[in-house]
Motif scaffolding. Sequence first.
Motif, short mmCIF file in Angstrom:
data_model
loop_
_atom_site.label_atom_id
_atom_site.label_comp_id
_atom_site.label_asym_id
_atom_site.label_seq_id
_atom_site.Cartn_x
_atom_site.Cartn_y
_atom_site.Cartn_z
N GLU A 1 55.79 -68.73 25.16
CA GLU A 1 55.35 -68.76 23.76
C GLU A 1 56.47 -68.30 22.83
O GLU A 1 56.69 -68.89 21.77
N VAL A 2 57.17 -67.25 23.22
CA VAL A 2 58.28 -66.75 22.41
C VAL A 2 59.37 -67.82 22.32
O VAL A 2 59.92 -68.07 21.23
N ARG B 1 58.19 -70.60 20.03
CA ARG B 1 58.26 -70.15 18.63
C ARG B 1 59.71 -70.11 18.15
O ARG B 1 60.02 -70.51 17.02
N GLN B 2 60.60 -69.68 18.99
CA GLN B 2 62.02 -69.63 18.67
C GLN B 2 62.55 -71.05 18.42
O GLN B 2 63.30 -71.28 17.46
N GLU C 1 60.76 -73.62 17.44
CA GLU C 1 60.17 -74.08 16.18
C GLU C 1 60.92 -73.50 14.99
O GLU C 1 61.20 -74.21 14.01
N LEU C 2 61.30 -72.22 15.07
CA LEU C 2 62.06 -71.60 13.98
C LEU C 2 63.44 -72.24 13.82
O LEU C 2 63.92 -72.43 12.71
#
Length: 107
Positions: A15-16, A19-20, A22-23
């Motif tokens: 998940e991290v 998210r990374q 996506e950022l």
Amino acid sequence: MSREKIFTEEHELDEVLARQQELRMRLAEFERNRLEIERNRAERECTIPPLDEIQERERYRQHEQLVSRGEIANVRRDQNHGLLLLLLLLAATASLVWWGLRLMQGG
């Protein structure tokens, strides 16, 4: 229990990482947008001004060519001659009124 803990940690790590990723994609999109805005601004600054502004500049240039120091001096001289004639006309009118009043008084 330790296996479940490993799976949850891997899941959280995934998940991290997602998210990374996506950022990073958003950051790249923001950078593309910033470059596009800069490109549009530079293009706008390099384009020809609107037609009204061009016409206004042309009228101003023509006016500057027509009006020179000599023309200004000529206009002032004409105005001064007109003012002098006005003062002479007023003096003549006043003297005629004075002469008419003297004749009416009989003396």
